[in-house]
Write a protein that holds these residues in place. Structure first.
Motif, PDB file in Angstrom:
ATOM      1  N   ARG A  18     -48.109  13.463 -13.044  1.00 26.11           N
ATOM      2  CA  ARG A  18     -49.460  13.271 -13.544  1.00 26.11           C
ATOM      3  C   ARG A  18     -49.451  12.339 -14.748  1.00 26.11           C
ATOM      4  O   ARG A  18     -48.407  12.093 -15.365  1.00 26.11           O
ATOM      5  N   GLU A  19     -50.637  11.826 -15.043  1.00 26.79           N
ATOM      6  CA  GLU A  19     -50.857  10.993 -16.218  1.00 26.79           C
ATOM      7  C   GLU A  19     -52.019  11.574 -17.002  1.00 26.79           C
ATOM      8  O   GLU A  19     -53.068  11.856 -16.427  1.00 26.79           O
ATOM      9  N   ILE A  20     -51.831  11.761 -18.293  1.00 26.81           N
ATOM     10  CA  ILE A  20     -52.895  12.278 -19.154  1.00 26.81           C
ATOM     11  C   ILE A  20     -53.195  11.224 -20.212  1.00 26.81           C
ATOM     12  O   ILE A  20     -52.287  10.723 -20.883  1.00 26.81           O
ATOM     13  N   SER A  21     -54.463  10.882 -20.355  1.00 30.03           N
ATOM     14  CA  SER A  21     -54.852   9.882 -21.339  1.00 30.03           C
ATOM     15  C   SER A  21     -56.112  10.323 -22.058  1.00 30.03           C
ATOM     16  O   SER A  21     -56.866  11.183 -21.577  1.00 30.03           O
ATOM     17  N   LEU A  22     -56.324   9.737 -23.227  1.00 32.43           N
ATOM     18  CA  LEU A  22     -57.536   9.961 -24.008  1.00 32.43           C
ATOM     19  C   LEU A  22     -58.270   8.636 -24.148  1.00 32.43           C
ATOM     20  O   LEU A  22     -57.675   7.625 -24.531  1.00 32.43           O
ATOM     21  N   GLU A  30     -57.153  13.378 -16.711  1.00 35.61           N
ATOM     22  CA  GLU A  30     -55.905  13.793 -16.063  1.00 35.61           C
ATOM     23  C   GLU A  30     -55.869  13.231 -14.654  1.00 35.61           C
ATOM     24  O   GLU A  30     -56.758  13.505 -13.837  1.00 35.61           O
ATOM     25  N   ASN A  31     -54.849  12.428 -14.378  1.00 34.73           N
ATOM     26  CA  ASN A  31     -54.615  11.894 -13.037  1.00 34.73           C
ATOM     27  C   ASN A  31     -53.378  12.558 -12.451  1.00 34.73           C
ATOM     28  O   ASN A  31     -52.360  12.685 -13.141  1.00 34.73           O
ATOM     29  N   GLY A  32     -53.451  12.948 -11.198  1.00 34.78           N
ATOM     30  CA  GLY A  32     -52.291  13.490 -10.513  1.00 34.78           C
ATOM     31  C   GLY A  32     -51.997  12.678  -9.268  1.00 34.78           C
ATOM     32  O   GLY A  32     -52.888  12.460  -8.437  1.00 34.78           O
ATOM     33  N   TRP A  33     -50.762  12.196  -9.143  1.00 38.13           N
ATOM     34  CA  TRP A  33     -50.396  11.340  -8.011  1.00 38.13           C
ATOM     35  C   TRP A  33     -50.112  12.192  -6.781  1.00 38.13           C
ATOM     36  O   TRP A  33     -49.239  13.058  -6.803  1.00 38.13           O
ATOM     37  N   LEU A  34     -50.826  11.936  -5.704  1.00 38.87           N
ATOM     38  CA  LEU A  34     -50.677  12.681  -4.452  1.00 38.87           C
ATOM     39  C   LEU A  34     -49.946  11.872  -3.387  1.00 38.87           C
ATOM     40  O   LEU A  34     -49.203  12.430  -2.577  1.00 38.87           O
ATOM     41  N   LEU A  44     -47.898   7.940  -2.971  1.00 41.67           N
ATOM     42  CA  LEU A  44     -47.438   6.671  -3.529  1.00 41.67           C
ATOM     43  C   LEU A  44     -46.620   5.948  -2.460  1.00 41.67           C
ATOM     44  O   LEU A  44     -45.461   6.275  -2.226  1.00 41.67           O
ATOM     45  N   GLN A  45     -47.239   4.982  -1.803  1.00 39.29           N
ATOM     46  CA  GLN A  45     -46.574   4.156  -0.798  1.00 39.29           C
ATOM     47  C   GLN A  45     -46.551   2.733  -1.346  1.00 39.29           C
ATOM     48  O   GLN A  45     -47.574   2.027  -1.295  1.00 39.29           O
ATOM     49  N   PRO A  46     -45.431   2.307  -1.928  1.00 42.68           N
ATOM     50  CA  PRO A  46     -45.396   1.047  -2.673  1.00 42.68           C
ATOM     51  C   PRO A  46     -46.005  -0.136  -1.930  1.00 42.68           C
ATOM     52  O   PRO A  46     -45.709  -0.387  -0.761  1.00 42.68           O
ATOM     53  N   ALA A  47     -46.873  -0.843  -2.649  1.00 42.94           N
ATOM     54  CA  ALA A  47     -47.552  -2.048  -2.169  1.00 42.94           C
ATOM     55  C   ALA A  47     -48.415  -1.789  -0.946  1.00 42.94           C
ATOM     56  O   ALA A  47     -48.802  -2.731  -0.254  1.00 42.94           O
ATOM     57  N   ALA A  48     -48.739  -0.512  -0.683  1.00 46.26           N
ATOM     58  CA  ALA A  48     -49.554  -0.187   0.490  1.00 46.26           C
ATOM     59  C   ALA A  48     -50.707   0.747   0.136  1.00 46.26           C
ATOM     60  O   ALA A  48     -51.876   0.420   0.380  1.00 46.26           O
ATOM     61  N   CYS A  49     -50.414   1.911  -0.464  1.00 41.71           N
ATOM     62  CA  CYS A  49     -51.466   2.897  -0.674  1.00 41.71           C
ATOM     63  C   CYS A  49     -51.081   3.878  -1.776  1.00 41.71           C
ATOM     64  O   CYS A  49     -49.916   4.267  -1.895  1.00 41.71           O
ATOM     65  N   SER A  50     -52.060   4.256  -2.575  1.00 46.80           N
ATOM     66  CA  SER A  50     -51.890   5.364  -3.517  1.00 46.80           C
ATOM     67  C   SER A  50     -53.115   6.256  -3.425  1.00 46.80           C
ATOM     68  O   SER A  50     -54.224   5.795  -3.133  1.00 46.80           O
ATOM     69  N   VAL A  51     -52.883   7.540  -3.689  1.00 50.10           N
ATOM     70  CA  VAL A  51     -53.972   8.516  -3.763  1.00 50.10           C
ATOM     71  C   VAL A  51     -53.709   9.377  -4.984  1.00 50.10           C
ATOM     72  O   VAL A  51     -52.579   9.843  -5.193  1.00 50.10           O
ATOM     73  N   ASN A  52     -54.741   9.577  -5.792  1.00 52.38           N
ATOM     74  CA  ASN A  52     -54.600  10.471  -6.942  1.00 52.38           C
ATOM     75  C   ASN A  52     -55.901  11.217  -7.180  1.00 52.38           C
ATOM     76  O   ASN A  52     -56.985  10.749  -6.812  1.00 52.38           O
ATOM     77  N   TYR A  53     -55.760  12.405  -7.752  1.00 52.82           N
ATOM     78  CA  TYR A  53     -56.958  13.094  -8.220  1.00 52.82           C
ATOM     79  C   TYR A  53     -57.195  12.692  -9.664  1.00 52.82           C
ATOM     80  O   TYR A  53     -56.293  12.228 -10.363  1.00 52.82           O
TER      81      TYR A  53
END
Length: 307
Positions: free
Chosen positions: A71-75, A87-91, A93-102
Motif C-alpha cells: 500500500r501507499e499512504i500519502s497526505l 490510502e492506496n492498496g495495490w491489487l 501489477l502487470q508491468p507496462a500492461a495493467c494496474s488495479v488499486n483501491y
C-alpha cells in the motif's frame, strides 16, 4: 442534481438525483514507451512529483510498498485546511500492461470516499496510451467533480513527468542481497560507480535515509564533475530514493531511484531518473546518459561477479 460519469465519458443524472456512485474515465496519449510510463506511474519517487493536482497542494508520501498486497499512504496538504489522507492498496501489477488499486480518502478521521482505480497501458510506435477508470463511491459528500478535476490534473502532470524520465534496467546474475550490499556500502559504492574509465573521489558518504554522498566523478581525461546525492528513502534490498545535485548543495537536476527485484536468484536493477526540466532531460540524452548509465550498471555487474 448529482451526476455520475459513465465509461463512455458522458455525464448521466442518477435516477434519484442522489446516487453516491460514479464511474470516471480518463485517457492520455504520451510520447514515451510503455515501460517508461509504467515506471512513472508506479515508482514512489515519480509519483511524489506528479501526484499533486496544483502548486497549492503538497503531497507527502508517508509509506509506499509497490507490490501486490502493498500500500501507499500519502497526505495532501493545503495551507489553512485539514490534511487529506489517501490510502492506496495495490491489487494487480502487470508491468507496462495493467494496474488495479483501491483508494480510500479520509479527512480528520471521516471517510470521504472509496474507489477502485484500473489503469491500462498500450504502446504503438514508441507512444503509450493510458486509460484510467475510477469506480467511485462518495461516502460523506459528492466527490465526483473533485475526482475528475484532481485525476485530470494529476494525469497531465504524469504525462509531463514521463516525458522527462529516463529508465535504465539490467539483470545481474547475483542474488539481491549481494547486489544491494555492493550498492549500499560506503566502501564499495565508490569503487564501481560511474561509466567506464571514470573514478570517484569521496568527500562524505552516509548511505542512510537523511544521509548524503558528496563526491567528484573524475573522467578519463581528468575532468572533475562535482556530485551530491541526498538520500530520502532506503528500503533494504528493495529500493532507494535520492536527489541528484550539481555539486555540494548545488541545484537539483533530477530525482532518482534504484529498485531491486529478485528473479530466481538473479537481480533485476531498475535505475530511474526524473529530470527537473525537459531541457535537462534532452541535454542528458544528448551527451549519452543512457549509454553511460548502462556502463555504470555493467561495472556493478562485473564488481559483484568478481567477489
Amino acid at each position: 442534481m448529482t451526476e455520475t460519469f459513465a465509461a463512455d465519458g458522458a455525464a448521466h443524472a442518477a435516477p434519484d438525483g442522489k446516487s453516491p456512485f460514479a464511474t470516471l474515465t480518463f485517457e492520455r496519449s504520451i510520447a514515451v514507451p510503455a515501460a517508461v510510463l509504467w515506471e512513472a506511474w508506479t515508482a514512489p519517487a515519480a509519483r511524489a512529483i506528479w501526484a499533486s493536482p496544483s502548486p497549492s497542494v503538497t503531497v507527502d508520501i508517508l509509506e509506499s510498498d509497490t507490490k501486490v498486497g502493498g500500500r501507499e499512504i500519502s497526505l495532501c496538504k493545503v495551507e489553512g485546511q485539514p490534511d487529506i489522507r489517501c490510502e492506496n492498496g495495490w491489487l494487480v501489477l502487470q508491468p507496462a500492461a495493467c494496474s488495479v488499486n483501491y483508494e480510500v480518502i479520509t479527512c480528520e478521521g471521516a471517510t470521504l470516499s472509496a474507489a477502485l482505480v484500473t489503469a491500462r497501458f498500450e504502446e504503438a510506435d514508441g507512444h503509450s496510451k493510458l486509460a484510467v477508470t475510477v469506480q467511485l463511491s462518495s461516502l460523506a459528500e459528492d466527490m465526483a467533480a473533485g475526482y475528475r478535476e484532481g485525476f485530470g490534473a494529476g494525469l497531465d502532470n504524469l504525462a509531463a513527468v514521463a516525458e522527462r524520465t529516463m529508465i535504465l534496467q539490467r539483470v545481474i546474475q547475483a542474488p539481491k542481497s549481494i547486489v544491494w550490499g555492493a550498492w549500499m556500502n560506503a566502501e564499495t559504492l565508490p569503487q564501481w560507480w560511474g561509466p567506464d574509465g571514470f573514478s570517484c573521489r569521496t568527500t562524505r558518504i552516509d548511505l542512510r535515509a537523511g544521509g548524503e554522498w558528496v563526491f567528484d566523478m573524475i573522467g578519463p581525461d581528468g575532468t572533475v564533475f562535482p556530485n551530491h546525492h541526498l538520500y530520502h528513502e532506503v528500503r533494504p534490498e528493495d529500493r532507494i530514493g535520492y536527489a541528484l545535485l550539481w555539486g555540494e548543495n548545488g541545484p537539483k537536476h533530477a530525482d532518482a531511484w534504484a529498485a531491486f527485484e529478485d528473479l530466481d536468484g538473479a537481480t533485476k536493477v531498475t535505475l530511474g531518473m526524473v529530470f527537473s526540466t525537459a531541457a535537462e532531460f534532452q541535454d542528458a540524452k544528448g551527451f549519452g546518459a543512457v549509454e553511460l548509465g548502462q556502463q555504470t550498471l555493467g561495472k556493478l555487474e562485473r564488481f559483484v561477479s568478481a567477489r
